[in-house]
Design an enzyme around this catalytic site. Sequence first.
Site, short mmCIF file in Angstrom:
data_model
loop_
_atom_site.label_atom_id
_atom_site.label_comp_id
_atom_site.label_asym_id
_atom_site.label_seq_id
_atom_site.Cartn_x
_atom_site.Cartn_y
_atom_site.Cartn_z
N GLY A 81 0.81 -1.21 0.00
CA GLY A 81 0.00 0.00 0.00
C GLY A 81 0.84 1.26 0.00
O GLY A 81 1.95 1.27 0.55
N ARG A 145 1.16 -5.79 -4.94
CA ARG A 145 1.17 -6.69 -3.78
C ARG A 145 1.63 -8.10 -4.13
O ARG A 145 1.44 -9.03 -3.34
CB ARG A 145 -0.23 -6.74 -3.15
CG ARG A 145 -0.65 -5.43 -2.48
CD ARG A 145 -1.77 -5.64 -1.49
NE ARG A 145 -2.24 -4.40 -0.90
CZ ARG A 145 -1.69 -3.83 0.18
NH1 ARG A 145 -0.66 -4.40 0.75
NH2 ARG A 145 -2.19 -2.71 0.66
N ASP A 176 5.72 -8.02 5.65
CA ASP A 176 5.77 -9.17 4.73
C ASP A 176 6.82 -8.96 3.64
O ASP A 176 7.59 -9.86 3.33
CB ASP A 176 4.41 -9.35 4.03
CG ASP A 176 3.48 -10.18 4.88
OD1 ASP A 176 3.95 -10.77 5.87
OD2 ASP A 176 2.27 -10.22 4.56
N LYS A 202 8.28 0.54 5.49
CA LYS A 202 7.16 1.36 5.02
C LYS A 202 5.84 0.81 5.53
O LYS A 202 5.68 -0.41 5.59
CB LYS A 202 7.15 1.32 3.48
CG LYS A 202 5.94 1.92 2.84
CD LYS A 202 5.24 0.98 1.84
CE LYS A 202 4.48 -0.12 2.49
NZ LYS A 202 3.53 -0.84 1.67
N THR A 203 4.92 1.59 5.90
CA THR A 203 3.49 1.31 6.03
C THR A 203 2.84 2.37 6.91
O THR A 203 3.36 2.71 7.98
CB THR A 203 3.12 -0.09 6.58
OG1 THR A 203 1.71 -0.18 6.67
CG2 THR A 203 3.72 -0.42 7.94
N ASP A 205 0.33 1.84 8.51
CA ASP A 205 -0.29 1.14 9.64
C ASP A 205 0.54 1.26 10.92
O ASP A 205 0.03 1.03 12.01
CB ASP A 205 -0.47 -0.35 9.33
CG ASP A 205 -1.40 -0.58 8.15
OD1 ASP A 205 -2.05 0.39 7.72
OD2 ASP A 205 -1.48 -1.72 7.67
N GLU A 423 -7.48 8.62 1.89
CA GLU A 423 -7.27 10.08 1.93
C GLU A 423 -5.88 10.46 2.41
O GLU A 423 -5.39 11.55 2.14
CB GLU A 423 -8.30 10.73 2.88
CG GLU A 423 -9.74 10.65 2.44
CD GLU A 423 -10.41 9.32 2.76
OE1 GLU A 423 -9.71 8.36 3.12
OE2 GLU A 423 -11.64 9.26 2.63
P1 FBP Z 1 0.56 -1.95 3.60
O1 FBP Z 1 0.49 -2.88 4.77
O2 FBP Z 1 0.91 -2.64 2.34
O3 FBP Z 1 1.43 -0.77 3.87
O4 FBP Z 1 -0.89 -1.34 3.37
C1 FBP Z 1 -1.60 -0.80 4.41
C2 FBP Z 1 -3.04 -0.48 4.06
O5 FBP Z 1 -3.16 0.90 3.77
C3 FBP Z 1 -3.97 -0.87 5.20
O6 FBP Z 1 -4.09 0.15 6.16
C4 FBP Z 1 -5.25 -1.18 4.48
O7 FBP Z 1 -6.01 -2.11 5.20
C5 FBP Z 1 -4.77 -1.78 3.19
O8 FBP Z 1 -3.49 -1.22 2.95
C6 FBP Z 1 -5.67 -1.49 2.02
O9 FBP Z 1 -5.18 -2.17 0.91
P2 FBP Z 1 -5.49 -1.82 -0.60
O10 FBP Z 1 -4.60 -0.71 -0.98
O11 FBP Z 1 -5.11 -3.06 -1.33
O12 FBP Z 1 -6.93 -1.45 -0.70
#
Ligand code: FBP
Length: 549
Positions: A81, A145, A176, A202-203, A205, A423
């Site tokens: 993401g 992904r 991951d 990165k993330t 989250d 957003e």
């Molecule tokens: P990553 O773990 O790859 O950084 O992505 C986080 C995230 O933004 C989560 O918060 C969310 O649940 C998910 O990606 C949404 O995924 P997608 O972009 O596939 O809709």
Amino acid sequence: MKISALQKARYEYQPKLPGMLRHGIAEIGVKEGEATQSVADQAKIKALFPNTYGKKEITFEKGTNTSVAKKQVVGVILSGGQAPGGHNVVCGLYDALKAINPENVLYGFKNGPSGLIDDDYVVFDDEFINQYRNTGGFDIIGSGRTKLETEAQFEVATKVCQKHGITAIVIIGGDDSNTNAAVLAEYFAAHKTGVQVIGCPKTIDGDLKNDDIECSFGFDTATKTYSEVIGNIERDANSAKKYWHFVKVMGRSASHVALECALQTQPNICLISEEVAAKKMSLSQIADYIADSVEARANNGMNFGVAIIPEGVVEFVPEFSVLIAEINELLAGAKAEAFNALATWKEKYAFIEKGLTSESMNVFKILPEGIQKQLFLERDPHGNVQVSLIESEKLFSELVKNKLVERGFKGRFNPLHHFFGYEGRCAFPSNFDSDYCYSLGYNAAMLIQYGYTGYLSKISNLSKPASEWVAGGMPITKMMNIERRHGEDKPVIRKALVELDGKPFKYFEAHREEWAKETYFLYPGAIQYYGPAEVCDATTKTLALEQEK
Ligand code: FBP
């Protein structure tokens, strides 16, 4: 191409490097620390990573650059993401590679890890890179992904690297992707390909953090973006005094995003999934908890409020997890066809009633009909319920409404719903993320130059000004343990959930009762890019509390 005034101004922003990386390349020396071992399951991880396990922690320092001069051809990949600052990791990497040797080359593999397998790439030059400095998004090369985890993929990756003379791959990803970076590094080392692998954390989250990695990039900007809007909603609520806002925020399983937003905005309610699981809370208990706040506030003439709901919370409600497992079982294989063939919701409901245990049926019954249907209609390719699609902000407002009716509540309760996720993932990176990401990329180039592989680019001391940040690297295997994944034991980087004895949660816990009853809203406002450092450069409350002495 037309660009906004802010984008133009941000091109000129000079990201701040850690003090020790500010000297010329010739003066960046390295200090090796102790040999490392994995956080758990040492013997197993060591056996799986014989070539990359146990390496030393390293720190850069002002000194003499003792690396071997060698032309570098590096490939970079954005994985998973979007997170604000990804472009700056690429820019920092590019700038350091060129500063080390203008002949160095940076490839960008497109659309995530699959770009390496498909040999789909761009070669960066100044003109290209300059259009992305300090901007949000991953559009510089795209992301994806696809997981790089099989031997067959590694063989193809080796061939692609050989074709271009690639000496190192930098993977920018979450837990991951960096686990897979460690596996790829081990494969390259075992097969003596001469290709190094470096990861960058990165993330949005915030769940890739541990003793070594203080935070993942993107968390700062994303939470500031959500907090700005939550603060605006709070001010609207406090002005109109007629709505209860239920705000779901992204963050997958962990509640770091929700907690940080709560620390920044002091809402009336913020659920923390990890606490829900620890206390084994039921849906009814959670609804009661929120309804208590609604009632108490209404008794004081405040028919308004704000509740933050973390994206993954329902998975942490034990009775809900059991319900999901039963539904997955109920519709496994051919049974899904029989269910789908039923013409009306009434017939489907009867099928469900027959198939679920009475305990799960009791949980199912209290769900709003829209959510009940969602559980059966939207399923992933394996036929499982897509828990992430459940509109938990609506679920909880509905449950609260029912509770209030049960209690004979006479006041007003008008809920409104929001979901903040996309957003914030591509916002212009805050100064913190601009600086942190640029430093991660710059530092990754230094790790490559010094010949390290299977390391995560590490920048620490992050709650201090950038001049005091510490740059170095940590073997990824140090962060690993063995976990059960899809029925198999796998070496993985441990995902960090909110720690209930950690300082950020403790602070929240100590204040939430007064926030629930009174109005202590905080309005953080928009991210500021220009102005005094205390307004523009400060990072998250989570980090500040964690690093508080
Ligand atoms: P990553 O773990 O790859 O950084 O992505 C986080 C995230 O933004 C989560 O918060 C969310 O649940 C998910 O990606 C949404 O995924 P997608 O972009 O596939 O809709």
